[in-house]
Design a protein around this motif. Structure first.
Motif, PDB file in Angstrom:
ATOM      1  N   ALA A 348      49.978 -51.096  54.798  1.00 11.22           N
ATOM      2  CA  ALA A 348      49.636 -49.918  54.009  1.00 11.22           C
ATOM      3  C   ALA A 348      48.121 -49.935  53.817  1.00 11.22           C
ATOM      4  O   ALA A 348      47.492 -51.006  53.890  1.00 11.22           O
ATOM      5  CB  ALA A 348      50.349 -49.916  52.663  1.00 11.22           C
ATOM      6  N   ALA A 349      47.524 -48.771  53.582  1.00 14.01           N
ATOM      7  CA  ALA A 349      46.067 -48.719  53.469  1.00 14.01           C
ATOM      8  C   ALA A 349      45.644 -47.657  52.479  1.00 14.01           C
ATOM      9  O   ALA A 349      46.346 -46.660  52.269  1.00 14.01           O
ATOM     10  CB  ALA A 349      45.434 -48.449  54.836  1.00 14.01           C
ATOM     11  N   ILE A 350      44.495 -47.902  51.844  1.00 11.82           N
ATOM     12  CA  ILE A 350      43.859 -46.924  50.963  1.00 11.82           C
ATOM     13  C   ILE A 350      42.369 -46.895  51.279  1.00 11.82           C
ATOM     14  O   ILE A 350      41.847 -47.771  51.974  1.00 11.82           O
ATOM     15  CB  ILE A 350      44.058 -47.275  49.473  1.00 11.82           C
ATOM     16  CG1 ILE A 350      43.444 -48.652  49.164  1.00 11.82           C
ATOM     17  CG2 ILE A 350      45.527 -47.203  49.074  1.00 11.82           C
ATOM     18  CD1 ILE A 350      43.421 -48.990  47.676  1.00 11.82           C
ATOM     19  N   THR A 351      41.676 -45.910  50.762  1.00 12.86           N
ATOM     20  CA  THR A 351      40.225 -45.808  50.921  1.00 12.86           C
ATOM     21  C   THR A 351      39.558 -45.955  49.562  1.00 12.86           C
ATOM     22  O   THR A 351      39.974 -45.306  48.586  1.00 12.86           O
ATOM     23  CB  THR A 351      39.834 -44.457  51.547  1.00 12.86           C
ATOM     24  OG1 THR A 351      40.419 -44.355  52.841  1.00 12.86           O
ATOM     25  CG2 THR A 351      38.322 -44.327  51.669  1.00 12.86           C
ATOM     26  N   VAL A 352      38.554 -46.820  49.490  1.00  9.76           N
ATOM     27  CA  VAL A 352      37.744 -46.953  48.270  1.00  9.76           C
ATOM     28  C   VAL A 352      36.275 -46.845  48.664  1.00  9.76           C
ATOM     29  O   VAL A 352      35.912 -47.056  49.828  1.00  9.76           O
ATOM     30  CB  VAL A 352      38.004 -48.294  47.558  1.00  9.76           C
ATOM     31  CG1 VAL A 352      39.460 -48.405  47.124  1.00  9.76           C
ATOM     32  CG2 VAL A 352      37.599 -49.475  48.427  1.00  9.76           C
ATOM     33  N   THR A 353      35.467 -46.530  47.684  1.00 10.25           N
ATOM     34  CA  THR A 353      34.028 -46.398  47.914  1.00 10.25           C
ATOM     35  C   THR A 353      33.286 -47.327  46.973  1.00 10.25           C
ATOM     36  O   THR A 353      33.612 -47.408  45.780  1.00 10.25           O
ATOM     37  CB  THR A 353      33.556 -44.951  47.688  1.00 10.25           C
ATOM     38  OG1 THR A 353      34.258 -44.093  48.596  1.00 10.25           O
ATOM     39  CG2 THR A 353      32.054 -44.816  47.923  1.00 10.25           C
ATOM     40  N   VAL A 354      32.300 -48.031  47.510  1.00 14.50           N
ATOM     41  CA  VAL A 354      31.444 -48.906  46.710  1.00 14.50           C
ATOM     42  C   VAL A 354      30.036 -48.319  46.756  1.00 14.50           C
ATOM     43  O   VAL A 354      29.488 -48.054  47.825  1.00 14.50           O
ATOM     44  CB  VAL A 354      31.441 -50.339  47.259  1.00 14.50           C
ATOM     45  CG1 VAL A 354      30.470 -51.210  46.473  1.00 14.50           C
ATOM     46  CG2 VAL A 354      32.852 -50.926  47.198  1.00 14.50           C
ATOM     47  N   GLY A 355      29.439 -48.097  45.573  1.00 15.74           N
ATOM     48  CA  GLY A 355      28.085 -47.532  45.541  1.00 15.74           C
ATOM     49  C   GLY A 355      27.736 -47.088  44.149  1.00 15.74           C
ATOM     50  O   GLY A 355      28.437 -47.365  43.167  1.00 15.74           O
ATOM     51  N   ASN A 356      26.587 -46.389  44.052  1.00 13.26           N
ATOM     52  CA  ASN A 356      26.076 -45.887  42.787  1.00 13.26           C
ATOM     53  C   ASN A 356      26.827 -44.625  42.428  1.00 13.26           C
ATOM     54  O   ASN A 356      26.617 -43.576  43.028  1.00 13.26           O
ATOM     55  CB  ASN A 356      24.576 -45.605  42.905  1.00 13.26           C
ATOM     56  CG  ASN A 356      23.996 -45.116  41.593  1.00 13.26           C
ATOM     57  OD1 ASN A 356      24.505 -45.451  40.523  1.00 13.26           O
ATOM     58  ND2 ASN A 356      22.951 -44.320  41.683  1.00 13.26           N
ATOM     59  N   GLY A 357      27.666 -44.709  41.413  1.00 14.63           N
ATOM     60  CA  GLY A 357      28.418 -43.546  41.001  1.00 14.63           C
ATOM     61  C   GLY A 357      27.671 -42.724  39.972  1.00 14.63           C
ATOM     62  O   GLY A 357      26.839 -43.224  39.214  1.00 14.63           O
ATOM     63  N   ALA A 358      27.944 -41.460  39.938  1.00 14.34           N
ATOM     64  CA  ALA A 358      27.304 -40.569  38.965  1.00 14.34           C
ATOM     65  C   ALA A 358      27.846 -40.859  37.571  1.00 14.34           C
ATOM     66  O   ALA A 358      28.995 -41.294  37.423  1.00 14.34           O
ATOM     67  CB  ALA A 358      27.555 -39.124  39.338  1.00 14.34           C
ATOM     68  N   PRO A 359      27.028 -40.625  36.521  1.00 10.79           N
ATOM     69  CA  PRO A 359      27.487 -40.839  35.142  1.00 10.79           C
ATOM     70  C   PRO A 359      28.639 -39.911  34.786  1.00 10.79           C
ATOM     71  O   PRO A 359      28.844 -38.875  35.435  1.00 10.79           O
ATOM     72  CB  PRO A 359      26.246 -40.523  34.302  1.00 10.79           C
ATOM     73  CG  PRO A 359      25.100 -40.599  35.246  1.00 10.79           C
ATOM     74  CD  PRO A 359      25.625 -40.196  36.581  1.00 10.79           C
ATOM     75  N   LYS A 360      29.385 -40.270  33.745  1.00  8.00           N
ATOM     76  CA  LYS A 360      30.419 -39.415  33.191  1.00  8.00           C
ATOM     77  C   LYS A 360      29.898 -38.822  31.885  1.00  8.00           C
ATOM     78  O   LYS A 360      29.405 -39.556  31.029  1.00  8.00           O
ATOM     79  CB  LYS A 360      31.693 -40.199  32.934  1.00  8.00           C
ATOM     80  CG  LYS A 360      32.341 -40.726  34.205  1.00  8.00           C
ATOM     81  CD  LYS A 360      33.618 -41.489  33.886  1.00  8.00           C
ATOM     82  CE  LYS A 360      34.272 -42.019  35.157  1.00  8.00           C
ATOM     83  NZ  LYS A 360      35.517 -42.771  34.855  1.00  8.00           N
ATOM     84  N   VAL A 361      30.008 -37.500  31.741  1.00 10.47           N
ATOM     85  CA  VAL A 361      29.494 -36.802  30.555  1.00 10.47           C
ATOM     86  C   VAL A 361      30.630 -36.010  29.939  1.00 10.47           C
ATOM     87  O   VAL A 361      31.377 -35.325  30.652  1.00 10.47           O
ATOM     88  CB  VAL A 361      28.329 -35.870  30.925  1.00 10.47           C
ATOM     89  CG1 VAL A 361      27.816 -35.157  29.676  1.00 10.47           C
ATOM     90  CG2 VAL A 361      27.211 -36.639  31.616  1.00 10.47           C
TER      91      VAL A 361
END
Length: 452
Positions: A348-361
């Protein structure tokens, strides 16, 4: 007009023939060289013949003829040729039959010749296609309605060519089609797992016997007989490539066959990634935890044997759950895979992203869509957070599309003087340059006039 072509003819001599004479009611004429026919009482005469027909097989009979020859006797001619009837009795004998013991003429008239005959004449009675239908024994009676008796040569005649003959003409046998079998399911090249029931369906039809679907016999090249009928279900099939054969036989023994190939394989282990969700964003160096389950119909629980890999970073670890903070920046296709004892792999597989995420407001006050009077002081409240930078609430920048910049911080009090609908925006930016904004609408109503 249609032309019937016969492909063969068989000629048979009688195995018995005789006649009875009313004038000599107890006399046996089985050894006589003639067969007499006539109808004048008290001198009536009737003749009887028996033939054994062989060799017809499956050929259709298109015509039968009884060929006779008038004797050379001076008293043999003058009367009508006579008529031929079929006989149902096979009990009369050539040596014992007399006028008194003659068989009853109970069959239909097959042919007749009402013309006078003369000495030495060859007379042919056309009996048609139904007088003889198959191999067997056939009995005929030869009589005449004429008072002037006719005399034909018997099988005891010294002239072989003048003896009675039964000529059977055969036609071309109809081409028999094999029963037509059609497998309707499964389709050719289908694939199934070894723990999966498989249903086979087919139709079978024969030109002679009609619908034969209920008698279809099913067989697998690997598992042998599977059952009989228009539909059969195999609970399981062994792994491998099967040639499935559906066979049906009609009443004459002709066999129709249809085949289909299918493949049966081991069912792969079932793998399910339970965390994180597909599409999850992780900050750089964040300790990301991945968990999954793996079960197999052969080996049971295989969770401990799971292997985790990233299409960017390679193998990450093994087991039901792993935690890693070393994922490189970018998109990762994370795969959890396992192999059972038969060598069958599941994943089974999923996709994730590693990096600078935008802030939550998030704006918490005032409520979206609310309204105030002109000149009212309104308190604006919001929060902002960032995966890398943490709490960014103090850096929130507020603005109105009608009054411009309103201030900075988690809480800002502002006097709204522009009448109309304001789009209030709270924006936060992290150290990596990523920004995120939230907005609400707030309506400012014109203040009523002051009376003095």
């Amino acid at each position: 007009m249609p032309i019937v072509v016969h492909v063969a003819s068989f000629t048979f001599e009688p195995i018995a023939d005789t006649y009875g004479d009313e004038s000599f009611p107890t006399t046996k004429f089985g050894a006589s060289t003639e067969l007499d026919v006539g109808s004048s009482s008290p001198t009536r005469k009737q003749s009887f013949l028996r033939f054994v027909v062989t060799g017809i097989g499956n050929f259709p009979v298109i015509d039968t003829q009884l060929q006779t020859t008038v004797t050379a006797s001076s008293t043999a001619s003058g009367g009508a040729g006579g008529q031929v009837n079929s006989l149902s009795s096979n009990a009369w004998s050539e040596g014992l039959t007399t006028w008194n013991t003659r068989p009853v003429i109970d069959g239909p008239v097959l042919a007749s010749n009402l013309l006078p005959v003369v000495q030495g004449q060859h007379v042919t009675f056309d009996l048609g296609a139904r007088a003889v239908t198959a191999d067997g024994t056939y009995n005929f009676a030869l009589t005449s309605a004429s008072s002037d008796a006719a005399k034909y040569e018997s099988r005891e005649s010294l002239t072989v060519a003048n003896r009675p003959h039964l000529v059977v003409m055969l036609g071309q046998p109809a081409t028999r089609r094999l029963p037509q079998v059609t497998i309707t399911a499964p389709g050719a090249g289908s694939s199934f797992f070894d723990d999966q029931p498989v249903t086979f369906t087919a139709t079978a039809r024969d030109d002679r016997d009609g619908d034969l679907s209920g008698t279809i016999a099913w067989r697998s090249s690997l598992d042998g007989a599977l059952g009989t009928g228009a539909s059969v279900t195999a609970a399981t099939l062994h792994r491998g490539t099967h040639t499935i054969t559906a066979t049906v036989r009609n009443a004459t023994g002709l066999t129709g066959v249809a085949t289909v190939q299918l493949t049966v394989t081991d069912r792969p282990p079932a793998v399910t990634i339970t965390a994180p969700q597909d599409g999850r964003l992780f900050p750089v160096h964040f300790a990301a935890t991945f968990t999954a389950t793996a079960t197999d119909n052969v080996d049971g629980d295989l969770g401990a044997s799971l292997v985790w890999t990233s299409d960017r970073d390679g193998q990450l670890g093994t087991g039901r759950s792993i935690t890693t903070s070393s994922l490189s920046v970018g998109d990762h296709r994370i795969t959890a895979s396992v192999t059972n004892s038969l060598g069958t792999a599941g994943s089974a597989a999923i996709t994730v992203t590693v990096g600078n995420g935008a802030p939550k407001v998030k704006i918490t006050a005032p409520a979206d869509g609310s309204g105030v009077d002109e000149g009212t002081t309104v308190t604006l409240t919001a929060t902002a957070s960032d995966a890398e930078d943490g709490d960014l609430t103090p850096a929130i920048a507020w603005a109105s599309d009608l009054q411009g910049a309103l201030g900075t911080g988690g809480t800002v009090s502002v006097r709204l003087t522009a009448v109309g609908t304001h789009h209030i925006t709270a924006t936060a930016a992290d150290s990596g340059g990523q920004t995120r904004a939230a907005s609400i609408t707030l309506t400012v109503y014109a203040a009523p006039p002051i009376l003095t």
